[in-house]
Structures are given as C-alpha cells and as structure tokens.
Motif scaffolding. Structure first.
Motif, PDB file in Angstrom:
ATOM      1  N   ILE A 471       0.813  -1.216   0.000  1.00 40.59           N
ATOM      2  CA  ILE A 471       0.000   0.000   0.000  1.00 40.59           C
ATOM      3  C   ILE A 471       0.848   1.269   0.000  1.00 40.59           C
ATOM      4  CG2 ILE A 471      -0.261   0.310   2.507  1.00 40.59           C
ATOM      5  CD1 ILE A 471      -3.339   0.737   1.846  1.00 40.59           C
ATOM      6  N   GLU A 472       2.085   1.204   0.540  1.00 40.38           N
ATOM      7  CA  GLU A 472       2.930   2.402   0.585  1.00 40.38           C
ATOM      8  C   GLU A 472       3.302   2.917  -0.801  1.00 40.38           C
ATOM      9  OE1 GLU A 472       3.338   0.775   4.692  1.00 40.38           O
ATOM     10  OE2 GLU A 472       3.343  -0.108   2.671  1.00 40.38           O
ATOM     11  N   TRP A 473       3.193   2.059  -1.832  1.00 44.58           N
ATOM     12  CA  TRP A 473       3.528   2.536  -3.172  1.00 44.58           C
ATOM     13  C   TRP A 473       2.502   3.541  -3.686  1.00 44.58           C
ATOM     14  CZ3 TRP A 473       7.974   2.637  -5.464  1.00 44.58           C
ATOM     15  CH2 TRP A 473       8.944   1.688  -5.147  1.00 44.58           C
ATOM     16  N   TYR A 474       1.368   3.717  -2.996  1.00 47.02           N
ATOM     17  CA  TYR A 474       0.427   4.774  -3.370  1.00 47.02           C
ATOM     18  C   TYR A 474       0.891   6.145  -2.893  1.00 47.02           C
ATOM     19  CZ  TYR A 474      -3.094   1.256  -4.648  1.00 47.02           C
ATOM     20  OH  TYR A 474      -3.786   0.229  -5.259  1.00 47.02           O
ATOM     21  N   LEU A 475       1.929   6.200  -2.040  1.00 46.51           N
ATOM     22  CA  LEU A 475       2.417   7.494  -1.579  1.00 46.51           C
ATOM     23  C   LEU A 475       3.012   8.263  -2.751  1.00 46.51           C
ATOM     24  CD1 LEU A 475       4.240   6.497   1.747  1.00 46.51           C
ATOM     25  CD2 LEU A 475       1.947   7.465   1.488  1.00 46.51           C
ATOM     26  N   PRO A 476       2.544   9.478  -3.055  1.00 45.71           N
ATOM     27  CA  PRO A 476       3.081  10.229  -4.188  1.00 45.71           C
ATOM     28  C   PRO A 476       4.427  10.858  -3.853  1.00 45.71           C
ATOM     29  CG  PRO A 476       1.405  11.509  -3.054  1.00 45.71           C
ATOM     30  CD  PRO A 476       1.435  10.171  -2.386  1.00 45.71           C
ATOM     31  N   ASP A 477       5.085  11.421  -4.853  1.00 45.04           N
ATOM     32  CA  ASP A 477       6.393  12.054  -4.646  1.00 45.04           C
ATOM     33  C   ASP A 477       6.321  13.131  -3.570  1.00 45.04           C
ATOM     34  OD1 ASP A 477       7.546  10.449  -6.510  1.00 45.04           O
ATOM     35  OD2 ASP A 477       7.709  11.975  -8.075  1.00 45.04           O
ATOM     36  N   ASP A 478       5.219  13.886  -3.523  1.00 42.69           N
ATOM     37  CA  ASP A 478       5.105  14.952  -2.518  1.00 42.69           C
ATOM     38  C   ASP A 478       5.178  14.376  -1.110  1.00 42.69           C
ATOM     39  OD1 ASP A 478       4.818  16.675  -4.589  1.00 42.69           O
ATOM     40  OD2 ASP A 478       2.882  17.487  -3.960  1.00 42.69           O
ATOM     41  N   ALA A 479       4.600  13.193  -0.899  1.00 41.04           N
ATOM     42  CA  ALA A 479       4.639  12.570   0.420  1.00 41.04           C
ATOM     43  C   ALA A 479       6.055  12.125   0.765  1.00 41.04           C
ATOM     44  CB  ALA A 479       3.686  11.382   0.461  1.00 41.04           C
ATOM     45  N   VAL A 480       6.757  11.514  -0.204  1.00 44.16           N
ATOM     46  CA  VAL A 480       8.129  11.075   0.030  1.00 44.16           C
ATOM     47  C   VAL A 480       9.027  12.274   0.323  1.00 44.16           C
ATOM     48  CG1 VAL A 480      10.098   9.845  -0.959  1.00 44.16           C
ATOM     49  CG2 VAL A 480       7.768   9.057  -1.432  1.00 44.16           C
ATOM     50  N   THR A 481       8.852  13.359  -0.442  1.00 41.90           N
ATOM     51  CA  THR A 481       9.636  14.573  -0.219  1.00 41.90           C
ATOM     52  C   THR A 481       9.372  15.128   1.173  1.00 41.90           C
ATOM     53  OG1 THR A 481       9.581  15.107  -2.574  1.00 41.90           O
ATOM     54  CG2 THR A 481      10.073  16.912  -1.057  1.00 41.90           C
ATOM     55  N   HIS A 482       8.126  15.143   1.583  1.00 42.40           N
ATOM     56  CA  HIS A 482       7.772  15.664   2.911  1.00 42.40           C
ATOM     57  C   HIS A 482       8.426  14.856   4.024  1.00 42.40           C
ATOM     58  CE1 HIS A 482       5.466  17.338   6.191  1.00 42.40           C
ATOM     59  NE2 HIS A 482       4.930  16.154   6.463  1.00 42.40           N
TER      60      HIS A 482
END
Length: 581
Positions: A471-482
């Motif tokens: 499910i973590e692969w739904y995290l968008p780039d903005d979430a990873v950057t944050h």
C-alpha cells in the motif's frame, strides 16, 4: 431551547434531565415513565385551558440555555453582578422566581418590606440551601418581578408552541370540508383537515412540494400528496391520497407508518419554527431503513426546535448524529424513576441490552474493512475522507486487522467439502466485509501469496489488491519529499513503473539519512503524510493514483450499499472534483 428540567408529575417525583441538547432520545423499558414525562410537559403547556390537577402534585422547573446576546441580566444598585440568569419553576399556575449565580448557586426571591429598604418595591435574594444560608442580598423587587414575568412568559410560550405526537393515533381519514383547526393535536385526530387548511393557504404550493419531498425521502416512490373531495350526504368530504404516477392510494390504505411520518412532516414543515417537538415511538410501523431516512429528515428540518424522542429503537439510539441519549430506570422498591445520561458510545451500547437487542440480532457495525495493520487503517480512512467525507469511520464502516497472511484462516459462507472446516466464516462476524490486501509482487503480476491470489474464492468480489507491492507505493512524490526530502523522492520515482519490491526496502537502498530504519515507524510516517494535507489531485495522479481512485470508488459503493444508503449523486471527487472513472 431548554437546557435542564426537573419534573414532579404523577409518579415522576423529582425526575431530572440535565444538559439537554437540540435532539434528546429517551429510552427505557415499558412502564418506566417515558409517556408520563411527555404528558407532564404537555400538561404544563395547557395550564390555561386544562390545568393539571392538584392531586398530581404537579411542578416543573425549566432552565433555559439563553444565548449570550439574549441573556437576561438583572442589574441594580442593590443587585450583585454575579447573580444573573433566571430560573423558572412552575407549580400549577404559579411561578417562583429564582436566580442562578455565576458560582452555580441558586437564590430565590423573598418579599420582605419590614427590612426597612424603603417600601414594597424592595426585597431580598436568599440562597436556597438553608444549611448554607448566608446574609440575604437586597434587590429591587419590582425590577426582579418584571424580568421574572418576562422569562416565565417565554417558557410558557415555548411550551404552548410545542407539539406532542403520540404513536397512538385516532385520525379521521375522512372529514368535512371547511373544518378549521389552528394546530395538529397530539393524536393527529384532524390530520386531514389541518393538512387541507395548510395546502390551500397562500403558501400551499411550496408546502405541498416540501411535504412531497419529505414523504418520498422517508417512503421512496410514495408519490405526490393530494386532497380528494367527494360529495357526501352532509356536504363535501375530504381525504388524503398519494398518486405515484400509476395509482392513487388513500392515506388509510397506506398504514400507520405513513400516517405518522405525514403528521411529523406537517409539524416540521408547516407549523411555526419554535418550541419543541415531542415524538413518542416514531419507529412504530416503520422499516429500519425508513427509520434511518426519517432521522435524516428530522435532522434536516428541525430548524430552531428542540426535539424529544421516546423510543425502543436501537436505530434512533445508535444513529441520530449529535443527539443526547437518556435512559430511564425505575427502582422496584421506591418506585422512583431516574434519568441516566448515556452520552458516550459505550454507555449507548449498554442500552442495547436493556432494549433486548442481542449482538446476533443487531450487527455492531454495518461494514468491516479487513486490512493488514494500522498503516492501512490510517491511509484508507484518509483516502475515504477525500472522496466520500459523508462516510464516517466507526459509524458507516470499521476496520479489522488480519496481520497479513492471517487472511488464510478466513472465508465467507463456507461450503462443506470445498474449504477446510477450520476456516473462520467472516460473515458470522459481519455480513458486509471488504478485504484490502498487499500484492507482494510487482505491478501487473499475480499476487505472491496463495490467499491473496485466491481471494475471490475466499471472500468473493469485494476486495482490493494493491497496484504495486504494498500500500505504501500509493504514496506520491510529494509525500516522500515531505518525509525524507527531494533526493529520496528522486530515488523512488524510477521504481514506480514496476513497484516490485517492498517500498521501505527500496527507500533504504537510497542510503539517505532517516531511511535505514524508516520501516520501523510505518504508522508514524502515515500519520505525518495525513497531516500534510496533500491535495486529492496529487494522490490520484499517474497510473498508480488512477488505480487508487478506481479502488476507492469501488470501496465507497460497497460501504454505501452496506449502510443501505442511496447511490451518491456526485460523479466526481468531493475534494479535487476529478471525475470518477
């Protein structure tokens, strides 16, 4: 609106209801005093024309929840600032003025000209509790009487403009044209005549439309309301009928539930928006789904009215948003009835035992979403809030955690000889179940684990398998950057096309500070992402985001079906307005 009441009426000696809300649900076993409570309040509303008998020892104390801009504050040279709000106590036709200080103490007015304050216009306030009686406070008596009279009048007006609707009705389904009634009586005896008077008035066209909407919302497809006129031996007779486009059905053919809903619609839509509405057993003759729809109509059209509902229905106890619930009990020895506030969900669940509702006869939740762990709980709740904010966790759906491979021990509607008999039949827990499973494989690949690969055989079509490995692969780039910075987002981005490894394993390979042990704090990272308030259009961008949106649309439809809710009128996301696929 009344915030507190103390009633002495018949066998209800000293019955107190405190901290009343806009909607108040009264529950308890038969013969405990729910009807007597309503009868007592009705008696005081009719004191001019039908005063309660002295044999009842009738008295009523009402505390008003007066808005700050309308507070009645008595001030004078002999009146302390901390004594402010008026409390009225009705004893038969008389009223005793009492005043409540900011310290919560109650003072009563005492007329005593002998104290030498200069005439009959002076008096005292004294603390009600004689054991703590301190020095009496001088007041201007005539001023106190004027304010007391004004507020007492407001309370009596509130009671006189209130409506009492009993489940025992004696409606005349046929009445004579021209019969005029200023208001609907408590047994809806002249429902037809009152309705005819309202619909033929200056505002009749709008009210007819409003009543039609109300009725069809509670009883779908009942049709449009109308008044039939036929010539009888003594003049023109009138009756109520509904036309659904194919047939005309009179009110007396439609059952007590329709008649009850119509009486309530008339009061809420066509009568003055003031006072209170006391409703006894609104669930009578109504299907459970109709009860839920009635709750919504009461909520939508209550207006300024305060609502009191006496009920045996768990639907009204569990599902009326914002209502206060009070349970009445009667001591078998003293015969005294006591009201217990049940304002928390655990207390309200206790009421189900008193109502005789077993867990096997009432599903504790309408829908269970089975997920692997707390991270999924946080993310799925957040995503559902983006696309369907009207669906509430622990009300319309709840979560159960399978711990990953534990799904192997679950099945739906086990067929003997087809599945192992040690499987747990999830439909004995809840008949509406939805599974959200990690693929544990790359995009487009078959799920790695047998239970997920065979999920349809286990639980049917009500499931969601993640687009990528988890499910973590739904995290968008903005979430990873944050969470870990732009470099981490840059490292993860190329792997999104396959997503064939655990998300945190791939992140750890970046060797960026904070990623080595990130998988140990999955739930905390999900909480941080939720608080970031990433826009819905960011969540739903790209192939992975489109899969997320499609899965949510399917899940929302399932939850709405499980809760017997109508299909949503919207065709786009409530947040980003992106059209649903």
């Amino acid at each position: 609106m009344i915030s507190d009441l103390l009633l002495n009426f018949r066998h209800l000696e000293g019955l107190q209801l405190r901290n009343l809300a806009a909607v108040n649900i009264i529950v308890g076993p038969n013969n405990v005093g729910k009807t007597t409570l309503f009868r007592g309040l009705q008696a005081f509303a009719l004191t001019r024309s039908n005063p309660p008998g002295s044999a009842d020892g009738a008295s009523l104390n009402l505390d008003s929840a007066i808005p700050p801009d309308q507070a009645f504050v008595l001030r004078s040279a002999h009146f302390p600032d901390h004594i402010r709000h008026y409390r009225s106590e009705f004893h038969g036709k008389s009223a005793l003025p009492r005043w409540v200080g900011d310290d919560g103490k109650i003072y009563e007015q005492v007329e005593d000209a002998a104290r030498g304050l200069g005439g009959v216009d002076n008096g005292f306030l004294r603390f009600v509790d004689a054991t703590e009686l301190g020095p009496m406070i001088p007041i201007n008596l005539s001023q106190a009487k004027r304010v007391a009279s004004r507020i007492s009048g407001l309370h009596r007006h509130w009671l006189s403009r209130s409506y009492h609707l009993w489940h025992r009705r004696k409606s005349h389904y046929v009445e004579m044209l021209g019969s005029h009634h200023e208001r609907l009586d408590s047994e809806a005896e002249h429902l037809v005549a009152r309705l005819d008077h309202v619909l033929t008035g200056l505002d009749g066209g709008r009210l007819r439309t409003d009543i039609d909407r109300f009725m069809n919302a509670v009883v779908p497809h009942i049709g449009e309301i109308g008044i039939n006129r036929t010539r009888g031996a003594n003049g023109t007779e009138i009756s109520v009928a509904f036309h659904d486009g194919n047939a005309v059905r009179s009110l007396n053919e439609l059952g007590g539930g329709v008649e009850q809903v119509l009486a309530l619609a008339l009061v809420l839509l066509a009568e003055p928006d003031e006072g209170a509405v006391f409703i006894e057993e609104p669930e009578s003759h109504l299907h459970e789904s109709a009860q839920r729809r009635l709750i919504q109509q009461i909520k939508d059209h209550r207006g300024k009215r305060q609502v009191f509902i006496a009920t045996h229905s768990p639907i009204f106890v569990n599902e009326f948003p914002g209502a206060n619930v009070y349970r009445l009990t009667r001591d078998p020895t003293t015969k005294k009835t006591t009201a217990h506030p049940c304002l928390s969900k655990p207390h309200q669940r206790e009421i189900l035992d008193e109502l005789g509702v077993l867990p096997s006869s009432l599903t504790q939740t309408n829908c269970v979403l089975w997920v692997e762990g707390p991270t999924e709980v946080r993310l799925v709740t957040h995503w559902l809030g983006l696309v369907a904010p009207e669906l509430l966790v622990n009300q319309h759906y709840t979560f159960a955690q399978t711990g990953g491979s534990n799904i192997l021990s679950l099945a739906a509607d086990i067929a003997p000889g087809h599945l192992e008999d040690w499987l747990q039949d999830i439909r004995r827990i809840c008949r509406h179940n939805y599974f959200i499973c990690d693929r544990d494989a790359g995009i487009g690949q078959d799920p790695a684990k047998d239970p997920v690969r065979n999920i349809a055989a286990l639980v049917g079509e009500d499931h969601w398998i993640t687009h990528g490995y988890e499910i973590e692969w739904y995290l968008p780039d903005d979430a990873v950057t944050h969470l870990w910075g732009a470099a981490a987002a840059e490292h993860v981005r190329p792997a999104r096309t396959s997503a064939d490894l655990p998300f945190y394993n791939h992140l750890k390979a970046s060797k960026i500070r904070g990623t080595a042990t990130a998988d140990e704090r999955k739930t905390a990272h999900a909480e941080r992402v939720i608080k970031k308030l990433i826009p819905a259009e960011t969540w739903f961008a790209g192939p992975t985001g489109q899969d997320l949106q499609a899965q949510l649309v399917k899940l929302v439809a399932f939850i709405r079906r499980a809760n017997q809710l109508d299909a949503p009128a919207a065709t786009a996301c409530a947040t980003c307005e992106r059209p649903f696929p």
